[in-house]
Design an enzyme around this catalytic site. Structure first.
Site: not given
Length: 653
Positions: A46, A68, A394
């Site tokens: 992958h 795959e 922030n």
């Protein structure tokens, strides 16, 4: 070297590791079902597929995608690994290796056609769809035509194991505001030391927020237990438990029952033997630190030898030392380059932080990053992660307004936060800019009075810069309510302390209604710096060259007294004079002014004499002495004299 070429070498190095892992685990899988091997195969294939797609190598991506598909049936239990399928998959890995060779040589792998391998895998997939019985597969018309090289080398022995396996449990602190981010940082650190065999929850689940603060994982690494523990530990990590599974050695030694070893005269898909030069090595960071210490010792001793040669005026020795000096300088520059790390290692973690904070605050934020290729020394990089994390949070939480408020103010609903980095002479500047409301100076003053930091009379006389400086006081926060993100008064004071510990500075600019800019000025390295050696009252001091603006003559009749301090006019600028009487004693012979600059403020230091510029190793003060304002550390000169190095950043406070 272009950016693509830099990524090409990185792609090849990482892909070779994944390719090796893929081949090793395919050989393990051929011997019998092994869930760990299947997981490793999927991780490698992958990663290869994704990396090749991002680099534009379409043929490699297509081949990996088809592999795959075939392996997914093995993983789900719908099919079993057979010798014929193993031959095809190994022939695919051979082709991937050839593609990597082509890419490394400057090609794009298009000359390596994967059609035969892809068709062979499609044929096997069609057999599974047709429901061909397992006992008939590999016989008659259904047999897979394996793609086998014409010349077969002698059989290779399997590669050695990747290292000891450690079962780990990592628990993020319950009060951590960003549990998923902290967990992913720990996982990334572990991946740099070895291979994560299994993990619960998965990385994808953590990334999607399905995470309760505890990770169970198995890591294979030869770095040692202490290195693994150090990598997993960090800020807001509560506990790290490590154990070596007792069954590990037994599982490795136990033969797979009922599986006949491959016959030596049987044809197998095997890559041709290649004498490839190893171009990338993984080195333990502690070894690099040790080498750096040795280089620092060489720099000190180089200065000592040069001093001896100058004192004794030995020509032959002087020539030999000049050659040694060149070699030491090259070694030093090479070592510094090895320790340099691109800022992208930190930057790439931050988009997720922006996304999570924006989602929590119900804001829309676009995050833009520039300059991730800018490099910093590892020692500086290690201390930069937390300050940037605080500043980013922030910017989104305090800086960017709610969409409705932005629209009412005539701004786009989506706010912009931009993080950039670039080189400026010997320093690295990191800027964080937002287009929010800016800092409300009056609100800052009001909060400071409420917290007892200043009295109302003082607040009325504060300038904008002085009011902004209150934000860096410990425990100070302008948040009206305490949330998971802000309001606890922990943030900018930590940022300033962290940046100053790195010998850097932080500067803030703000425009009401337009936004704010936080600028970090950092040295590229903390170890070896250029300093000017000066003498005051027969005592020597070092001043960093990067802080010096100019050297000027000092005429005492041009000095004036303003308030409690002395000033002098230089080039139409009124500059404060910093006397170092408390440090080295007073002197009546000061005839030279060293003009130094911190952020946008200049001042000058009177000295008796300037001895010259030297490249020195700055060692921090020991814990016994503690932190001394105005001193960044000490150095040893060639004659053995220990000299303090001034810290201009803290001298002017």
């Amino acid at each position: 070297m272009s950016e693509f070429e830099q990524y090409r070498s990185l792609f090849v190095a990482e892909s070779r590791e994944n390719h090796e892992n893929l081949v090793n685990n395919l050989l393990v899988l051929e011997k019998g079902a092994d869930q760990n091997a299947i997981d490793e195969i999927f991780r490698s294939i992958h990663t290869l597929k994704g990396a090749s797609a991002s680099m534009g190598f379409a043929d490699m991506e297509r081949l990996c995608h088809t592999m795959e598909d075939a392996l997914q049936l093995i993983r789900s239990g719908s099919a079993e690994m057979s010798e014929d399928l193993g031959n095809v998959l190994l022939s695919c890995t051979d082709l991937i290796e050839e593609m990597l060779d082509d890419i490394e040589a400057g090609g794009d792998s298009s000359s390596k056609n994967p059609d035969k391998q892809v068709h062979a895998l499609h044929a096997w997939l069609q057999q599974q769809d047709a429901g061909v019985p397992e006992k008939k597969r590999g016989h008659g018309p259904h047999k897979i035509e394996a793609v086998i090289p014409e010349e077969l080398p002698p059989e290779k022995s399997p590669m050695q194991d990747a290292g000891t396996e450690y079962a780990m449990t990592i628990v993020v602190a319950p009060d951590c505001m960003m549990k998923d981010v902290r967990a992913l940082i720990a996982i990334q650190n572990l991946e740099a030391l070895g291979t994560i065999r299994s993990m619960q929850p998965s990385k994808e689940e953590i990334d999607e927020g399905e995470f309760d603060g505890t990770i169970h994982l198995t890591v294979a690494s030869d770095a040692g237990e202490e290195a693994i523990r150090t990598a997993a530990q960090g800020t807001e990590i509560a506990t790290v438990e490590i154990r070596v599974p007792e069954e590990q050695m037994a599982v490795q030694a136990e033969p797979v029952a009922g599986k006949r070893p491959l016959e030596p005269d049987r044809k197998q898909s095997s890559a041709p033997e290649k004498n490839r030069e190893i171009k990338n090595l993984r080195v333990d960071i502690t070894q690099l630190d040790h080498i750096m210490n040795l280089v620092e010792d060489l720099v000190i001793n180089r200065g000592r030898l040069k001093q001896i040669a100058d004192d004794n005026k030995i020509k032959e020795m002087d020539e030999a030392i000049s050659m040694v000096e060149r070699s030491v300088s090259e070694l030093q520059n090479l070592m510094m380059a090895i320790r340099m790390i691109p800022l992208s290692h930190i930057f790439n973690r931050l988009p997720r932080v922006v996304r999570d904070v924006a989602q929590y605050d119900h804001k829309e934020v676009e995050f833009v990053m520039e300059g991730g290729e800018t490099e910093l020394d590892r020692s500086v990089m290690d201390g930069l992660n937390d300050p940037l994390l605080h500043l980013i949070r922030n910017a989104v939480n305090h800086g960017i307004e709610d969409p409705a408020i932005r629209i009412k103010a005539g701004k786009p609903a989506k706010g912009l936060v931009q993080l950039s980095a670039h080189r400026d002479r010997d320093n690295v500047i990191i800027k964080l800019t937002d287009d929010g409301a800016g800092i409300n100076v009056e609100k800052v003053k009001k909060k400071a009075v409420e917290k007892g930091l200043i009295i109302p009379e003082t607040a009325a006389t504060l300038t904008t810069d002085e009011a902004i400086d209150l934000l860096f006081q410990p425990g100070f926060s302008t948040a009206d309510t305490i949330t998971d993100i802000s309001g606890r008064g922990v943030g900018l004071d930590v940022v300033r302390r962290s940046i100053e510990s790195l010998k850097g500075t932080i500067r803030v600019e703000t425009t009401p209604g337009k936004g704010s800019v936080f600028e970090l000025l950092l040295p590229p390295t903390m170890a070896i710096v250029d300093v000017m050696i000066v003498r005051i009252n027969n005592k020597r001091l070092g001043i960093p060259i990067s802080s010096i603006v100019e050297v000027a003559n000092f005429r005492k009749d041009g000095m004036h007294r303003i308030g409690k301090g002395d000033v002098i006019l230089i080039r139409d600028e009124v500059l404060q004079i910093l006397w170092l009487d408390d440090m080295v004693g007073s002197s009546d012979q000061c005839e030279i002014l060293i003009v130094v600059q911190y952020q946008k403020r200049k001042c000058c230091i009177p000295v008796d004499a300037v001895e010259g510029k030297q490249e020195v190793v700055v060692k921090p003060l020991s814990s016994f002495i503690g932190t001394t304002k105005g001193i960044s550390g000490v150095t040893i000169l060639g004659d053995g004299d220990v000299v303090p190095v001034l810290d201009v950043n803290t001298m002017q406070e």
